[in-house]
Motif scaffolding. Structure first.
Motif, PDB file in Angstrom:
ATOM      1  N   GLN A 101      -0.188  13.914 -67.452  1.00 52.25           N
ATOM      2  CA  GLN A 101       0.402  12.746 -66.812  1.00 52.25           C
ATOM      3  C   GLN A 101      -0.670  11.973 -66.051  1.00 52.25           C
ATOM      4  O   GLN A 101      -1.171  10.968 -66.518  1.00 52.25           O
ATOM      5  N   CYS A 102      -1.092  12.464 -64.885  1.00 51.96           N
ATOM      6  CA  CYS A 102      -2.105  11.696 -64.145  1.00 51.96           C
ATOM      7  C   CYS A 102      -3.479  11.841 -64.766  1.00 51.96           C
ATOM      8  O   CYS A 102      -4.377  11.039 -64.504  1.00 51.96           O
ATOM      9  N   CYS A 137      -1.990  22.331 -62.540  1.00 56.39           N
ATOM     10  CA  CYS A 137      -1.517  20.991 -62.883  1.00 56.39           C
ATOM     11  C   CYS A 137      -0.357  20.694 -61.959  1.00 56.39           C
ATOM     12  O   CYS A 137       0.522  21.531 -61.781  1.00 56.39           O
ATOM     13  N   ARG A 138      -0.356  19.521 -61.341  1.00 59.78           N
ATOM     14  CA  ARG A 138       0.719  19.160 -60.417  1.00 59.78           C
ATOM     15  C   ARG A 138       1.775  18.292 -61.093  1.00 59.78           C
ATOM     16  O   ARG A 138       2.812  18.022 -60.487  1.00 59.78           O
ATOM     17  N   CYS A 139       1.506  17.799 -62.296  1.00 62.25           N
ATOM     18  CA  CYS A 139       2.409  16.802 -62.890  1.00 62.25           C
ATOM     19  C   CYS A 139       3.328  17.375 -63.966  1.00 62.25           C
ATOM     20  O   CYS A 139       4.490  16.996 -64.034  1.00 62.25           O
ATOM     21  N   THR A 140       2.819  18.229 -64.819  1.00 63.33           N
ATOM     22  CA  THR A 140       3.552  18.498 -66.062  1.00 63.33           C
ATOM     23  C   THR A 140       4.463  19.716 -66.025  1.00 63.33           C
ATOM     24  O   THR A 140       5.304  19.877 -66.908  1.00 63.33           O
ATOM     25  N   GLY A 141       4.256  20.619 -65.067  1.00 61.38           N
ATOM     26  CA  GLY A 141       5.027  21.855 -65.101  1.00 61.38           C
ATOM     27  C   GLY A 141       4.583  22.794 -66.214  1.00 61.38           C
ATOM     28  O   GLY A 141       5.288  23.752 -66.529  1.00 61.38           O
TER      29      GLY A 141
ATOM     30  N   ARG B  24       1.611   8.132 -75.146  1.00 58.87           N
ATOM     31  CA  ARG B  24       1.036   7.356 -74.047  1.00 58.87           C
ATOM     32  C   ARG B  24      -0.319   6.734 -74.408  1.00 58.87           C
ATOM     33  O   ARG B  24      -1.197   7.397 -74.960  1.00 58.87           O
ATOM     34  N   ILE B 264      -5.322   7.000 -60.775  1.00 57.79           N
ATOM     35  CA  ILE B 264      -5.019   7.839 -59.616  1.00 57.79           C
ATOM     36  C   ILE B 264      -4.554   9.205 -60.103  1.00 57.79           C
ATOM     37  O   ILE B 264      -3.688   9.306 -60.971  1.00 57.79           O
ATOM     38  N   PHE B 268       2.535  11.457 -55.430  1.00 58.46           N
ATOM     39  CA  PHE B 268       3.680  12.189 -54.869  1.00 58.46           C
ATOM     40  C   PHE B 268       3.929  11.821 -53.408  1.00 58.46           C
ATOM     41  O   PHE B 268       4.408  12.648 -52.634  1.00 58.46           O
ATOM     42  N   GLN B 525       0.516   6.606 -60.929  1.00 64.80           N
ATOM     43  CA  GLN B 525      -0.366   7.712 -60.534  1.00 64.80           C
ATOM     44  C   GLN B 525      -0.213   8.841 -61.528  1.00 64.80           C
ATOM     45  O   GLN B 525      -0.493   9.998 -61.229  1.00 64.80           O
ATOM     46  N   GLY B 526       0.280   8.490 -62.728  1.00 69.45           N
ATOM     47  CA  GLY B 526       0.525   9.495 -63.750  1.00 69.45           C
ATOM     48  C   GLY B 526       1.861   9.274 -64.433  1.00 69.45           C
ATOM     49  O   GLY B 526       2.204   9.969 -65.391  1.00 69.45           O
ATOM     50  N   HIS B 697      10.145  18.000 -65.852  1.00 66.12           N
ATOM     51  CA  HIS B 697       9.389  19.258 -65.809  1.00 66.12           C
ATOM     52  C   HIS B 697       8.505  19.318 -64.552  1.00 66.12           C
ATOM     53  O   HIS B 697       8.463  20.334 -63.861  1.00 66.12           O
ATOM     54  N   GLY B 698       7.780  18.237 -64.311  1.00 71.76           N
ATOM     55  CA  GLY B 698       6.844  18.229 -63.183  1.00 71.76           C
ATOM     56  C   GLY B 698       7.559  18.299 -61.846  1.00 71.76           C
ATOM     57  O   GLY B 698       7.145  19.027 -60.941  1.00 71.76           O
ATOM     58  N   THR B 701       8.842  21.721 -61.186  1.00 69.36           N
ATOM     59  CA  THR B 701       7.777  22.657 -60.822  1.00 69.36           C
ATOM     60  C   THR B 701       7.400  22.486 -59.352  1.00 69.36           C
ATOM     61  O   THR B 701       7.159  23.466 -58.642  1.00 69.36           O
ATOM     62  N   THR B 736       5.308  29.602 -63.245  1.00 71.53           N
ATOM     63  CA  THR B 736       6.243  28.496 -63.462  1.00 71.53           C
ATOM     64  C   THR B 736       7.293  28.855 -64.510  1.00 71.53           C
ATOM     65  O   THR B 736       6.959  29.290 -65.616  1.00 71.53           O
ATOM     66  N   TRP B 739      11.601  25.361 -68.457  1.00 64.83           N
ATOM     67  CA  TRP B 739      12.603  24.355 -68.068  1.00 64.83           C
ATOM     68  C   TRP B 739      13.437  23.933 -69.266  1.00 64.83           C
ATOM     69  O   TRP B 739      12.906  23.720 -70.353  1.00 64.83           O
TER      70      TRP B 739
END
Lengths: 166, 806
Positions: A101-102, A137-141, B24, B264, B268, B525-526, B697-698, B701, B736, B739
């Motif tokens: 993502q980011c 990773c903080r975005c995708t899980g 994307r 970026i 969040f 930012q993503g 998903h994100g 998490t 994790t 999901w």
């Protein structure tokens, strides 16, 4: 502070530079060589954004001194694409499976996954999850990162990739 | 029609418009390490700045000695509050109407507060300089416990506010009090509680956490003395707001400030506010005449810039014995740290916490929030949620479970009994919001069916019996959560930041060959705006998404926008994009009518162009109209094809969802395993299902991290004890859960394309689902509420306190 002359092979090219003994490899790559694809996320070896390949092993370049890499072979995200410039299977997999993502963890994640697939060309989901557990990773899980690596594994091995059922 | 003519399906697919799982466009550069993040910016002669920070949580600063630091090779300057006072920048205004020290002025109020800024030729020299700056401190009594903040003998934290009995949001009751915010009808609520068959009351705390995007906060400031212009590359979620803030506080004309948010690395909510690093880097650049870079390290990020939550919520519900909720009363003690730097719209000191009635038709409610100061870092950002909505959702969703437990009723059944019904929309809540649309029961039932809810409850009953017989040491929890978000801030009638209404904007310019550029006031930012914004335009005007370049983050080129946070991009900027596209389409229709020699009203839209009604072979594609716009427009019409829209939303949007978490916990170790997590989201019209799923998903998490371990914790001396990724729980791929996602679609009736926003929903709904699962697991042993975070150790402690080791 006195500087030391170092040479190494980065992405196949011989490079050299003058560094302080305390200069971190990640700063040498990013600032001296302008290879900014390798990122810094924590400076404490936890997040893996700075992962590069050093003599065939994944290392976190934020806690390796540049002088320790003297004479070594380094692979960074900038050296991952195919020779003709097209996206490598892993890069394609991350895009096709929405494994980013980011984009900040992505270079380290792909370089790590590259080494993982060298060591284990057809990893199970559990092996992939363990194999990338040094990369945050903080975005995708992570779920789609796992799929991206499965995609690349299948493509390289010439097997059929079946997206895991949701 | 020959065989080569594309079908309508092929024409639609070629656009890759709304509803398409378009891959994307950002990924091409990101997967090759060719993103351009702030730390990648390298300018000739660039210097580096870094902070001397306070080891104390509360201390008087007696003296700062920088002589030795200035002798360090490469160190050029040491900036202190005294330096900043010469340009009137020792303090800066916060978004919440408070002021905040840029550098310690006389005292420090939290650990790792910025004390001095060392400027050097590179980051290593700056660190050397920091080590040589000597600061004399006189420690003062530390206030950590928010419940002691308003004790009569509590230490005075903010000496600058001495004698000020009124703050930005009304009267102050105590020297550590910031504001009291009340909403709702107290008398009617009190009456409902007096008449209630059943009531519950519980202190529900939502602990202090941190958004910690993988990229920290950073900037490069470059002041051009000849032109008098300041350029700032920064990790800004709201670049235009930063430009205006800089203009207001640095007294540089706004047209001479260029703010650029490049790529970026996650935000969040962390990157909404203005931090001392930005001010110091700008001042350092003005002083030295050279570009100055400031890059936060992870410890600084976790301990100094923008915590989230820290709400201590006393929730009460009144209900009939049949389980109809008749009233809600909530008091919040809000720990804001040393300065009130919450990033909320100006008139909302507790954000939109008054969404706390949730998804339920609660006739009366009353809410009071007391904001207080403590010796902790300032912030209070909307960490992947619309302003304080996640706290509100957690509060009501825990309270509903506690009520269900007291009524001996299934928590899903209690929710179904109290949902706002579809025919009640637009629904006016007791605390003042107008919910736009929803079909809650359908969503809840769908997710219950997927997980075979009744079967889970039967299994749980069997396991509980087995546990009581001593046959197992594992307990099972089913966490139910149903949330309603309020996003898309917001309507100018009630939302502004520093006086600027919270509209958003888009400018679209189409080129002669049927391609174009869209510039938008939001900032990804993503989230993938470069991909999804083009999809909206593709559907609206029939130009393939691949032919639309989306540009954000450059204040010189993008129209003014309020940025990306609070899930506002799709509800507000997304609407502006559609409206700008429709203006283009209206002009295109006039051009097409002229070229086809018919009246405009004789044309109808058909996927990627106009056709004459009744004469389907007489068409003009949008691509051809683009060409015509540059050479043969109707007489009297200006050439070109572009439009700008500034969209002031008429209302917020209200996404919702139903989540169920199934968890097993070993009572002897506290180790939990998330067996299943099912998330159903309704975000209205879906622009790109692939990206929506990725967002869910994100967000889940992050919710998992928050509920199950993540915490910014202070010891009694005000030391942060979770200040690195070693101690601050960041789930890896191993911890994790897997999901599962699902959806329903209830479009927003007031949004041009019916979309509501989704990025933050999973964090809002996820946290209560996890926490309810843990609480549900333990409830049969006699607990009513166990505070988050539910890590192994705390689970073990909970088990111990419930006597399972006896």
């Amino acid at each position: 502070m006195a500087k030391t002359h170092i040479t190494m092979k980065v992405n196949g090219a011989e490079v050299e530079g003058l560094v302080e003994p305390r200069t971190l490899l990640v700063h040498f790559l990013r600032e001296t060589l302008s290879l900014t694809g390798t990122h810094i996320g924590c400076e404490t070896t936890h997040c893996g954004a700075c992962t590069v390949d050093l003599d065939g092993k994944s290392v976190k370049s934020c806690t390796v001194f540049a002088v320790q890499a003297e004479g070594s072979e380094i692979l960074t995200i900038e050296g991952i694409a195919n020779a003709d410039g097209s996206l490598a299977a892993l890069q394609e997999g991350f895009r096709m499976m929405h494994g980013l993502q980011c984009g900040f963890c992505t270079p380290g994640m792909i370089v790590r996954a590259h080494r993982l697939l060298q060591e284990n060309p057809a990893p199970t989901e559990a092996e992939i999850r363990m194999g990338i557990s040094g990369n945050l990773c903080r975005c995708t899980g992570y779920q789609n990162i796992v799929k991206a690596i499965q995609y690349a594994s299948a493509k390289v091995n010439g097997t059929e990739f079946r997206e895991a059922a949701e | 029609m020959n065989d080569m003519t594309p079908t309508r399906e092929q024409r639609t697919a070629a656009l890759e418009g709304m509803g398409c799982k378009r891959k994307r466009v950002e990924d091409i550069r990101f997967t090759q390490g060719k993103g351009n993040y702030v730390d990648d910016v390298k300018l000739p002669g660039m210097l580096h700045g870094d902070f001397v920070r306070s080891p104390h949580a509360h201390a008087r600063v007696k003296a700062i000695h920088s002589e030795e630091a200035l002798k360090v090779p490469g160190v050029l300057a040491v900036i202190t509050a005294e330096t900043l006072k010469t340009v009137n920048l020792a303090w800066m205004p916060t978004l919440a109407g408070d002021v905040q020290m840029v550098l310690a002025d006389g005292k420090v109020l939290f650990q790792n507060q910025e004390v001095a800024f060392v400027v050097a030729t590179d980051r290593y020299a700056a660190d050397d300089g920091i080590a040589k700056v000597e600061v004399e401190y006189e420690p003062l009594p530390v206030l950590v416990d928010p419940f002691k903040a308003m004790d009569p003998d509590a230490p005075v934290l903010r000496e600058d506010l001495a004698g000020k009995t009124t703050g930005a949001h009304g009267p102050r009751k105590h020297h550590n009090h910031i504001f009291e915010w009340t909403v709702g009808d107290k008398d009617l609520t009190d009456a409902a509680f007096r008449k209630a068959d059943v009531t519950i009351k519980e202190l529900i705390s939502y602990h202090r956490v941190h958004p910690s995007p993988l990229e920290t906060c950073q900037c490069v400031c470059s002041f051009d003395k000849i032109r008098g212009e300041l350029t700032i590359w920064g990790t800004f979620q709201a670049p235009h707001v930063i430009r205006t803030v800089v203009a207001l506080i640095a007294k540089i004309p706004e047209h001479k400030i260029h703010v650029i948010s490049p790529d970026i690395g996650g935000g969040f909510g962390n990157k909404v506010g203005a931090y001392p690093g930005y001010i110091c880097a700008a001042v350092a650049s003005i002083v030295t005449g050279k570009p100055v870079k400031w890059v936060e390290d992870r410890i600084e990020n976790l301990t100094a810039t923008s915590f989230a939550r820290d709400y201590h919520m006393t929730a009460e519900l009144a209900a009939t014995k049949e389980g109809k909720v008749t009233g809600l009363r909530v008091h919040v003690l809000a720990d804001h740290g040393a300065f009130d730097a919450c990033a909320d719209p100006s008139k909302w000191p507790a954000g939109f916490f008054n969404i706390v009635t949730g998804s339920y038709d609660i006739p009366v409610a009353h809410l009071a929030v007391d904001g207080i100061y403590t010796n902790k870092a300032p912030g209070g950002v909307a960490y992947r949620c619309s302003f304080r909505v996640t706290e509100a959702a957690y509060c009501i969703e825990r309270a509903m479970d506690i009520l269900a437990q007291k009524l001996n009723m299934d928590p899903a059944e209690l929710r179904l009994k109290n949902f706002v019904r579809p025919e009640q929309f637009p629904y006016h809540s007791a605390l003042g919001w107008e919910y736009d649309s929803g079909d809650y029961a359908t969503a809840m039932k769908k997710v219950m069916e997927t997980v075979k809810y009744a079967g889970l409850r039967q299994e749980q009953a069997d396991k509980r019996a087995a546990f009581k017989r001593g046959e197992t040491r594992e307990i099972m929890g089913v966490g139910v959560s149903f949330f309603t978000e309020i996003v898309g801030a917001g309507p100018s009638k009630n939302c502004d930041i520093l006086g600027i209404a919270m509209f958003d904007s888009c400018e679209i310019r189409l080129h002669p060959t049927g391609a174009g550029i869209a510039r938008v006031g939001s900032k990804s930012q993503g989230q993938g705006h470069e991909t999804t914004w083009a999809q909206i335009i593709a559907t609206e005007i029939g130009i393939p998404a691949d032919n639309i370049m989306v540009e954000e983050g450059n204040t010189d080129t993008a129209p003014y926008g309020l940025g990306t946070y609070g899930s506002r991009s799709t509800p507000v900027a997304g609407a502006a994009i559609a409206m700008a596209a429709r203006k283009i389409k209206a002009k295109a229709q006039m051009i097409a009518a002229y070229k086809l020699e018919v009246h405009e009203d004789d044309l109808e839209w058909d996927i990627d162009g106009f056709r004459v009604k009744g004469l389907p072979e007489k068409t003009m594609s949008m691509k051809d109209i683009c060409w015509a716009a540059y050479n043969s427009v109707p007489p009297g019409m200006e050439p070109g094809l572009e439009a700008v829209s500034y969209y002031d939303p008429p209302n917020m949007t209200y996404p919702f969802g139903a989540y169920i978490c199934v968890m097993d916990i070993d009572v002897d170790t506290g180790v939990y395993k998330v067996r299943r997590f099912m998330a159903l989201d309704d975000c209205g019209t879906r622009i790109n299902p692939m990206i929506i799923e990725g967002q869910v998903h994100g967000g889940l998490t992050e919710a998992f991290a928050i509920a199950m371990g993540q915490e910014i914790r202070y010891d009694d001396a005000g030391n942060v004890v979770t200040g690195s990724f070693m101690d601050f729980f960041m789930p890896t791929a191993v911890e994790t859960p897997h999901w599962e996602t699902d959806f329903t679609v209830t479009p927003s009736p007031h949004h041009p394309i019916g979309a509501k926003g989704v990025g933050e929903s999973p964090n809002v709904g996820g946290v209560p689902a996890f926490s309810n699962a843990v609480n549900d697991a333990f409830s049969f042993l006699g607990s009513t509420h166990i505070q988050m975070p539910h890590d192994y150790w705390r689970n073990w402690k909970a088990a111990k306190s419930l006597g399972v080791f006896a």
